[in-house]
Design a protein around this motif. Structure first.
Motif, PDB file in Angstrom:
ATOM      1  N   LEU A 146       6.258   5.832  10.243  1.00 48.21           N
ATOM      2  CA  LEU A 146       5.373   5.185  11.216  1.00 48.21           C
ATOM      3  C   LEU A 146       4.832   6.205  12.214  1.00 48.21           C
ATOM      4  N   ILE A 147       5.715   7.069  12.705  1.00 43.71           N
ATOM      5  CA  ILE A 147       5.303   8.100  13.663  1.00 43.71           C
ATOM      6  C   ILE A 147       4.263   9.027  13.033  1.00 43.71           C
ATOM      7  N   LYS A 148       4.532   9.476  11.817  1.00 41.19           N
ATOM      8  CA  LYS A 148       3.591  10.373  11.141  1.00 41.19           C
ATOM      9  C   LYS A 148       2.279   9.660  10.834  1.00 41.19           C
ATOM     10  N   GLY A 149       2.380   8.365  10.515  1.00 38.97           N
ATOM     11  CA  GLY A 149       1.176   7.593  10.244  1.00 38.97           C
ATOM     12  C   GLY A 149       0.301   7.438  11.472  1.00 38.97           C
ATOM     13  N   ILE A 150       0.919   7.340  12.653  1.00 38.90           N
ATOM     14  CA  ILE A 150       0.144   7.281  13.894  1.00 38.90           C
ATOM     15  C   ILE A 150      -0.619   8.587  14.089  1.00 38.90           C
ATOM     16  N   GLY A 151       0.034   9.716  13.768  1.00 36.23           N
ATOM     17  CA  GLY A 151      -0.660  10.999  13.847  1.00 36.23           C
ATOM     18  C   GLY A 151      -1.863  11.045  12.931  1.00 36.23           C
ATOM     19  N   ARG A 154       4.170   5.201   6.932  1.00 36.65           N
ATOM     20  CA  ARG A 154       2.898   5.896   7.152  1.00 36.65           C
ATOM     21  C   ARG A 154       1.704   4.955   6.999  1.00 36.65           C
ATOM     22  N   ALA A 155       1.823   3.991   6.083  1.00 31.31           N
ATOM     23  CA  ALA A 155       0.710   3.068   5.839  1.00 31.31           C
ATOM     24  C   ALA A 155       0.596   1.998   6.917  1.00 31.31           C
ATOM     25  N   THR A 156       1.642   1.807   7.704  1.00 31.30           N
ATOM     26  CA  THR A 156       1.694   0.684   8.642  1.00 31.30           C
ATOM     27  C   THR A 156       0.740   0.798   9.832  1.00 31.30           C
ATOM     28  N   PRO A 157       0.534   1.975  10.462  1.00 32.30           N
ATOM     29  CA  PRO A 157      -0.360   2.018  11.630  1.00 32.30           C
ATOM     30  C   PRO A 157      -1.758   1.493  11.360  1.00 32.30           C
ATOM     31  N   ALA A 158      -2.276   1.698  10.160  1.00 34.67           N
ATOM     32  CA  ALA A 158      -3.621   1.208   9.843  1.00 34.67           C
ATOM     33  C   ALA A 158      -3.676  -0.315   9.846  1.00 34.67           C
ATOM     34  N   ALA A 159      -2.514  -0.974   9.740  1.00 31.82           N
ATOM     35  CA  ALA A 159      -2.473  -2.434   9.698  1.00 31.82           C
ATOM     36  C   ALA A 159      -2.139  -3.057  11.047  1.00 31.82           C
ATOM     37  N   LEU A 160      -1.753  -2.256  12.025  1.00 31.06           N
ATOM     38  CA  LEU A 160      -1.340  -2.800  13.316  1.00 31.06           C
ATOM     39  C   LEU A 160      -2.552  -3.223  14.154  1.00 31.06           C
ATOM     40  N   PRO A 161      -2.396  -4.261  14.975  1.00 35.50           N
ATOM     41  CA  PRO A 161      -3.523  -4.781  15.778  1.00 35.50           C
ATOM     42  C   PRO A 161      -3.731  -3.985  17.063  1.00 35.50           C
ATOM     43  N   ASP A 200       0.826  -1.208   0.000  1.00 35.42           N
ATOM     44  CA  ASP A 200       0.000   0.000   0.000  1.00 35.42           C
ATOM     45  C   ASP A 200       0.862   1.260   0.000  1.00 35.42           C
ATOM     46  N   GLY A 201       1.942   1.238   0.787  1.00 36.27           N
ATOM     47  CA  GLY A 201       2.805   2.406   0.868  1.00 36.27           C
ATOM     48  C   GLY A 201       3.531   2.682  -0.434  1.00 36.27           C
ATOM     49  N   VAL A 202       4.017   1.631  -1.081  1.00 41.26           N
ATOM     50  CA  VAL A 202       4.695   1.805  -2.364  1.00 41.26           C
ATOM     51  C   VAL A 202       3.692   2.248  -3.428  1.00 41.26           C
ATOM     52  N   ALA A 203       2.493   1.666  -3.419  1.00 36.82           N
ATOM     53  CA  ALA A 203       1.473   2.019  -4.409  1.00 36.82           C
ATOM     54  C   ALA A 203       1.031   3.468  -4.258  1.00 36.82           C
ATOM     55  N   GLU A 204       1.146   4.019  -3.042  1.00 35.84           N
ATOM     56  CA  GLU A 204       0.773   5.415  -2.814  1.00 35.84           C
ATOM     57  C   GLU A 204       1.660   6.357  -3.617  1.00 35.84           C
ATOM     58  N   THR A 205       2.897   5.922  -3.883  1.00 31.81           N
ATOM     59  CA  THR A 205       3.805   6.733  -4.688  1.00 31.81           C
ATOM     60  C   THR A 205       3.310   6.821  -6.123  1.00 31.81           C
ATOM     61  N   GLY A 209      14.714   5.271  -2.644  1.00 30.58           N
ATOM     62  CA  GLY A 209      15.030   6.324  -1.693  1.00 30.58           C
ATOM     63  C   GLY A 209      14.121   6.356  -0.481  1.00 30.58           C
ATOM     64  N   PRO A 210      14.416   7.269   0.455  1.00 32.77           N
ATOM     65  CA  PRO A 210      13.717   7.289   1.743  1.00 32.77           C
ATOM     66  C   PRO A 210      12.266   7.737   1.675  1.00 32.77           C
ATOM     67  N   ASN A 211      11.876   8.503   0.657  1.00 38.77           N
ATOM     68  CA  ASN A 211      10.494   8.984   0.616  1.00 38.77           C
ATOM     69  C   ASN A 211       9.500   7.837   0.486  1.00 38.77           C
ATOM     70  N   THR A 212       9.822   6.868  -0.357  1.00 45.11           N
ATOM     71  CA  THR A 212       8.939   5.707  -0.495  1.00 45.11           C
ATOM     72  C   THR A 212       8.920   4.904   0.795  1.00 45.11           C
ATOM     73  N   LEU A 213      10.071   4.764   1.422  1.00 45.19           N
ATOM     74  CA  LEU A 213      10.147   4.051   2.693  1.00 45.19           C
ATOM     75  C   LEU A 213       9.303   4.762   3.751  1.00 45.19           C
ATOM     76  N   ASN A 214       9.327   6.080   3.718  1.00 42.87           N
ATOM     77  CA  ASN A 214       8.519   6.865   4.646  1.00 42.87           C
ATOM     78  C   ASN A 214       7.032   6.588   4.431  1.00 42.87           C
ATOM     79  N   ARG A 215       6.632   6.464   3.177  1.00 42.34           N
ATOM     80  CA  ARG A 215       5.220   6.183   2.880  1.00 42.34           C
ATOM     81  C   ARG A 215       4.822   4.794   3.364  1.00 42.34           C
ATOM     82  N   ILE A 216       5.746   3.838   3.267  1.00 46.46           N
ATOM     83  CA  ILE A 216       5.458   2.500   3.793  1.00 46.46           C
ATOM     84  C   ILE A 216       5.221   2.586   5.300  1.00 46.46           C
TER      85      ILE A 216
END
Length: 208
Positions: free
Chosen positions: A143-148, A80-87, A23-28, A71-78
């Motif tokens: 991840l931090i920004k995604g939690i926000g 950001r997408a992670t909190p929605a998947a956490l239990p 999902d994070g990579v596809a957001e790019t 690069g780091p921008n795509t990694l950052n998006r990954i």
């Protein structure tokens, strides 16, 4: 299912987290979704199923490939997408709740030894998050920004002030001094800790 599992014996990661990679990579770019799946497949993760677990080593290798190639921008998006998947527990309702509970949730999303940890200490400004994980810095920042985004509001902001050596430079544990607020008016009332503002690497990000 995960293929070539014997190559990556050890800790595992929940398939929902790996889906956040796609999902994070596809957001790019929409085209990148298929590319993300090919990257995972190269590291032995195929036929991705949310209910399955996959070798953490394979997932980390895939993340590092993204870091090297896009690069780091795509990694950052990954990240950001992670909190929605956490239990998350249903008791987690706010940004602070989420950071307090992040270590436990991180453990639930991983299985095995040496998966790392998050520890959060609240303070008057927000709090300090100590990250000791195998994930790259850009992922943790996302991840931090995604939690926000996940627990905040459309007008919410999180400011990140980092300390410690980057992992790419041989660092290990990272500290993030965090400040968040709900509206722009609150920005005038809250200032980040000065000692970290001088020594850290400040980043301000809108949580949207």
């Amino acid at each position: 299912m995960a293929t070539e599992a014997n190559q990556y014996a050890g800790p595992t990661v929940d398939g929902r987290i790996v889906k956040a990679f796609v999902d994070g990579v596809a957001e790019t770019c929409g085209y990148f979704e298929e590319r993300a799946r090919r990257i995972l497949a190269r590291h032995g993760i195929e036929e991705l199923q949310p209910g399955e677990s996959y070798p953490l080593g394979a997932y980390i290798d895939a993340i590092h490939e993204v870091q090297r190639t896009t690069g780091p921008n795509t990694l950052n998006r990954i990240g950001r997408a992670t909190p929605a998947a956490l239990p998350w527990s249903h008791r987690v309702q706010t940004i602070e709740d989420a950071f307090v509970d992040l270590g436990r949730v991180f453990d639930r999303a991983h299985d095995g030894a040496d998966v790392g940890s998050f520890e959060f200490q609240p303070d008057d400004h927000g709090g300090t998050l100590v990250a000791d994980t195998p994930y790259p810095d850009a992922f943790e920042q996302g991840l931090i920004k995604g939690i926000g985004k996940h627990f905040g509001t459309n007008t919410g902001f999180i400011a990140i002030h980092e300390s410690g050596r980057y992992r790419a430079d041989g660092g290990d544990v990272r500290e993030f001094d965090l400040t968040w607020w709900e509206t722009r008016d609150d920005v005038k009332k809250i200032s980040p800790p000065q000692e970290h503002a001088r020594t850290g690497s400040p980043q301000s990000a809108r949580a949207d």
